[in-house]
Design an enzyme around this catalytic site. Structure first.
Site, PDB file in Angstrom:
ATOM      1  N   HIS A  66     -93.856   5.337 -39.519  1.00 28.42           N
ATOM      2  CA  HIS A  66     -93.130   4.851 -40.701  1.00 28.42           C
ATOM      3  C   HIS A  66     -92.773   3.375 -40.633  1.00 28.42           C
ATOM      4  CE1 HIS A  66     -89.661   5.355 -38.008  1.00 28.42           C
ATOM      5  NE2 HIS A  66     -89.071   4.463 -38.754  1.00 28.42           N
TER       6      HIS A  66
HETATM    7  C1  UD1 Z   1     -85.467   2.632 -42.476  1.00 25.59           C
HETATM    8  C2  UD1 Z   1     -85.009   1.585 -41.457  1.00 25.59           C
HETATM    9  C3  UD1 Z   1     -85.773   1.796 -40.165  1.00 25.59           C
HETATM   10  C4  UD1 Z   1     -85.635   3.226 -39.661  1.00 25.59           C
HETATM   11  C5  UD1 Z   1     -86.031   4.192 -40.769  1.00 25.59           C
HETATM   12  C6  UD1 Z   1     -85.764   5.601 -40.319  1.00 25.59           C
HETATM   13  C7  UD1 Z   1     -84.344  -0.563 -42.442  1.00 25.59           C
HETATM   14  C8  UD1 Z   1     -84.749  -1.970 -42.678  1.00 25.59           C
HETATM   15  N1  UD1 Z   1     -85.312   0.246 -41.933  1.00 25.59           N
HETATM   16  O1  UD1 Z   1     -86.835   2.386 -42.744  1.00 25.59           O
HETATM   17  O2  UD1 Z   1     -85.252   0.932 -39.173  1.00 25.59           O
HETATM   18  O3  UD1 Z   1     -86.469   3.389 -38.558  1.00 25.59           O
HETATM   19  O4  UD1 Z   1     -85.263   3.924 -41.948  1.00 25.59           O
HETATM   20  O5  UD1 Z   1     -86.483   6.530 -41.038  1.00 25.59           O
HETATM   21  O6  UD1 Z   1     -83.229  -0.209 -42.687  1.00 25.59           O
HETATM   22  N2  UD1 Z   1     -88.146   6.443 -49.435  1.00 25.59           N
HETATM   23  C9  UD1 Z   1     -88.207   7.590 -50.176  1.00 25.59           C
HETATM   24  N3  UD1 Z   1     -87.196   8.495 -50.031  1.00 25.59           N
HETATM   25  C10 UD1 Z   1     -86.130   8.320 -49.224  1.00 25.59           C
HETATM   26  C11 UD1 Z   1     -86.072   7.132 -48.480  1.00 25.59           C
HETATM   27  C12 UD1 Z   1     -87.094   6.212 -48.585  1.00 25.59           C
HETATM   28  O7  UD1 Z   1     -89.140   7.809 -50.933  1.00 25.59           O
HETATM   29  O8  UD1 Z   1     -85.248   9.203 -49.151  1.00 25.59           O
HETATM   30  C13 UD1 Z   1     -89.254   5.474 -49.545  1.00 25.59           C
HETATM   31  C14 UD1 Z   1     -89.035   4.435 -50.657  1.00 25.59           C
HETATM   32  O9  UD1 Z   1     -90.281   4.157 -51.214  1.00 25.59           O
HETATM   33  C15 UD1 Z   1     -88.538   3.236 -49.893  1.00 25.59           C
HETATM   34  C16 UD1 Z   1     -89.302   3.360 -48.570  1.00 25.59           C
HETATM   35  O10 UD1 Z   1     -89.387   4.752 -48.323  1.00 25.59           O
HETATM   36  O11 UD1 Z   1     -88.805   2.021 -50.548  1.00 25.59           O
HETATM   37  C17 UD1 Z   1     -88.629   2.669 -47.409  1.00 25.59           C
HETATM   38  O12 UD1 Z   1     -87.257   3.132 -47.263  1.00 25.59           O
HETATM   39  P1  UD1 Z   1     -86.170   2.220 -46.518  1.00 25.59           P
HETATM   40  O13 UD1 Z   1     -84.921   2.982 -46.352  1.00 25.59           O
HETATM   41  O14 UD1 Z   1     -86.075   0.886 -47.171  1.00 25.59           O
HETATM   42  O15 UD1 Z   1     -86.825   1.929 -45.125  1.00 25.59           O
HETATM   43  P2  UD1 Z   1     -87.491   2.928 -44.068  1.00 25.59           P
HETATM   44  O16 UD1 Z   1     -88.922   2.590 -43.941  1.00 25.59           O
HETATM   45  O17 UD1 Z   1     -87.106   4.314 -44.350  1.00 25.59           O
HETATM   46  N1  UDP Z   2     -86.947  13.366 -37.485  1.00 28.48           N
HETATM   47  C1  UDP Z   2     -86.774  14.548 -38.194  1.00 28.48           C
HETATM   48  N2  UDP Z   2     -87.784  14.958 -39.028  1.00 28.48           N
HETATM   49  C2  UDP Z   2     -88.949  14.246 -39.195  1.00 28.48           C
HETATM   50  C3  UDP Z   2     -89.101  13.039 -38.448  1.00 28.48           C
HETATM   51  C4  UDP Z   2     -88.076  12.622 -37.605  1.00 28.48           C
HETATM   52  O1  UDP Z   2     -85.762  15.227 -38.070  1.00 28.48           O
HETATM   53  O2  UDP Z   2     -89.797  14.676 -39.960  1.00 28.48           O
HETATM   54  C5  UDP Z   2     -85.856  12.922 -36.584  1.00 28.48           C
HETATM   55  C6  UDP Z   2     -86.263  12.726 -35.154  1.00 28.48           C
HETATM   56  O3  UDP Z   2     -86.185  13.956 -34.444  1.00 28.48           O
HETATM   57  C7  UDP Z   2     -85.248  11.694 -34.670  1.00 28.48           C
HETATM   58  C8  UDP Z   2     -85.039  10.850 -35.900  1.00 28.48           C
HETATM   59  O4  UDP Z   2     -85.452  11.639 -37.019  1.00 28.48           O
HETATM   60  O5  UDP Z   2     -84.031  12.307 -34.322  1.00 28.48           O
HETATM   61  C9  UDP Z   2     -85.845   9.599 -35.821  1.00 28.48           C
HETATM   62  O6  UDP Z   2     -85.804   8.952 -37.045  1.00 28.48           O
HETATM   63  P1  UDP Z   2     -86.977   8.022 -37.582  1.00 28.48           P
HETATM   64  O7  UDP Z   2     -88.226   8.273 -36.855  1.00 28.48           O
HETATM   65  O8  UDP Z   2     -86.989   8.162 -39.056  1.00 28.48           O
HETATM   66  O9  UDP Z   2     -86.407   6.541 -37.290  1.00 28.48           O
HETATM   67  P2  UDP Z   2     -86.221   5.623 -36.004  1.00 28.48           P
HETATM   68  O10 UDP Z   2     -85.699   6.429 -34.885  1.00 28.48           O
HETATM   69  O11 UDP Z   2     -87.533   4.976 -35.726  1.00 28.48           O
HETATM   70  O12 UDP Z   2     -85.253   4.598 -36.484  1.00 28.48           O
END
Ligand code: UD1
Ligand code: UDP
Length: 384
Positions: free
Chosen positions: A218
């Site tokens: 992601h």
């Molecule tokens: C964010 C964090 C990242 C973390 C990740 C965990 C920042 C800059 N990044 O990244 O550090 O590792 O969360 O998962 O804060 N979207 C949906 N539904 C949702 C949420 C997101 O469709 O419920 C889609 C949207 O298109 C959105 C994109 O995902 O624009 C990115 O979401 P965003 O929260 O900005 O960043 P993540 O990539 O999730």
């Molecule tokens: N996770 C989850 N379901 C998923 C993918 C990840 O519950 O489908 C959990 C995972 O076990 C861990 C956390 O989400 O506890 C990690 O989050 P993510 O990979 O979104 O972000 P990061 O740790 O890179 O910030």
């Protein structure tokens, strides 16, 4: 003592379970927690799914900040958090990790002199092109308590000029810095005991223990860059076609969207029609623990998933150029592969023929949350 906890992105909701559980079991009513969800993640499977399963208190506030460009998303959160802080007047504000929700909360609280407690402080990738690296550095430097989860995190803070001699009272100028271990380790220890009983993801998806590989992706550097995204999926397709394992991919919504836009048409067709590639919506935490535990190998660009694979003794290919969790790579249980097809395939073949790795205890003893709460109670009265 009144704590105001900020959550927003999936990993923060999960991390917060350890502190909320410790408060409920050992510290209520001396410690009261108010939970604010920024709304950064909002899909049912990115947020709501975790509350009941992890026994987390439902948020007292939801700011509904949603998705957007960094500036607009973070700005909406800062404005909302500031108003809540003014109304609630907490003794401390708790923030987790390195997302835009973390930074927004750090900015809002520090400017109106609410002491910030940063859990998972001190981690560095030394790559300032990552939004998370900016979020961490800025959040650390306005915190009053910093809780790095590893010795490396503590050392990074020392190198940035933090004093770690820890003489209270702690202030924003002279913060307390303590390596107490990792709240994610607390959670994995606690929930892996119930995951076997309470989930049937392996059965539901027709998977056999140690006969599948788990893949999560992601990070924006991978999802938003066509060259990198295609290289990773070419490697996954090669693994699916040459090995005997099923590849299981619970897809972050960002990745699902970008695959449609950026994957070459032929590769996309081959991925979606390949019987050895299982594309799933995001799974629950307990399901994830099961998948991590019983996978033969984990391939990921997630920080949390790298670590959980390690806690559960499954080797890992890291789909990034660098990691904040350097201990895992140094131990030999994980290999940095970047988004490089050859490196991914080489590391896959290496772990297939060398399945035994060594897993040390380097993330504390499973009581990081209690240690944090004890320190906040005894050091109470800290001001910014
Ligand atoms: C964010 C964090 C990242 C973390 C990740 C965990 C920042 C800059 N990044 O990244 O550090 O590792 O969360 O998962 O804060 N979207 C949906 N539904 C949702 C949420 C997101 O469709 O419920 C889609 C949207 O298109 C959105 C994109 O995902 O624009 C990115 O979401 P965003 O929260 O900005 O960043 P993540 O990539 O999730
Ligand atoms: N996770 C989850 N379901 C998923 C993918 C990840 O519950 O489908 C959990 C995972 O076990 C861990 C956390 O989400 O506890 C990690 O989050 P993510 O990979 O979104 O972000 P990061 O740790 O890179 O910030």
């Amino acid at each position: 003592l009144k704590l105001l906890t900020i959550i927003g992105a999936r990993p923060q909701i999960i991390k917060s379970a350890a502190i909320s559980r410790a408060i409920k079991n050992h510290y209520a009513p001396s410690i009261k927690e108010v939970v604010v969800h920024t709304g950064q993640h909002y899909d049912e499977r990115m947020s709501a799914i975790f509350f009941e399963e992890l026994q987390i208190p439902l948020p007292d506030y939801n700011l509904g900040a949603g998705s957007g460009k960094h500036g607009e998303q973070t700005a909406r959160m800062i404005a909302g958090i500031e108003t809540i802080l003014e109304n609630e007047q907490p003794d401390f504000m708790i923030i987790y990790g390195d997302t835009n929700s973390t930074l927004a909360a750090a900015v809002a609280a520090s400017k109106i002199h609410v002491p910030v407690v940063h859990i998972e402080a001190g981690l560095r990738s030394f790559n300032k092109k990552m939004p998370e690296e900016i979020n961490r550095i800025l959040s650390d430097h306005v915190s009053t308590y910093l809780f790095p989860p590893t010795q490396t995190g503590l050392d990074n803070l020392k190198n940035e000029g933090f004093r770690v001699d820890n003489r209270p009272p702690y202030t924003i100028d002279r913060p307390g810095v303590f390596n107490v271990g990792d709240v994610m380790y607390d959670n994995t220890l606690f929930f892996s005991k119930v995951a076997d009983k309470n989930t049937d993801i392996l059965e539901k998806e027709g998977l056999q223990k140690k006969q599948f590989l788990l893949v999560t992706l992601h990070r924006n550097t991978n999802t938003d860059d066509a060259t990198r995204l295609n290289a990773i999926f070419r490697a996954l397709l090669e693994i699916a076609n040459s090995g005997n394992e099923t590849l299981v991919l619970p897809l972050h919504p960002r990745t699902a969207k970008q695959m449609e836009i950026l994957l070459e048409a032929e590769l996309r067709r081959e991925i979606s029609s390949n019987p050895a590639i299982l594309l799933l919506p995001p799974v629950s935490y307990l399901e994830m623990i099961q998948l991590e535990k019983y996978a033969k190998l984990v391939l990921t660009d997630s920080g949390g998933v790298q670590k959980e694979a390690y806690f559960l003794k499954t080797p890992c290919l890291i789909l990034r150029a660098e990691t904040e969790w350097v201990e895992i790579v140094e131990s030999g249980a994980a290999v940095l592969c970047d988004a490089d097809e050859t490196r991914i395939l080489d590391a896959y073949r290496y772990f297939m023929s060398n399945p035994e790795s060594s897993f040390q205890t380097i993330y504390g003893d499973g009581s990081a949350a209690e240690k944090i709460l004890n320190l906040l109670l005894t050091g109470a009265g800290a001001t910014t």
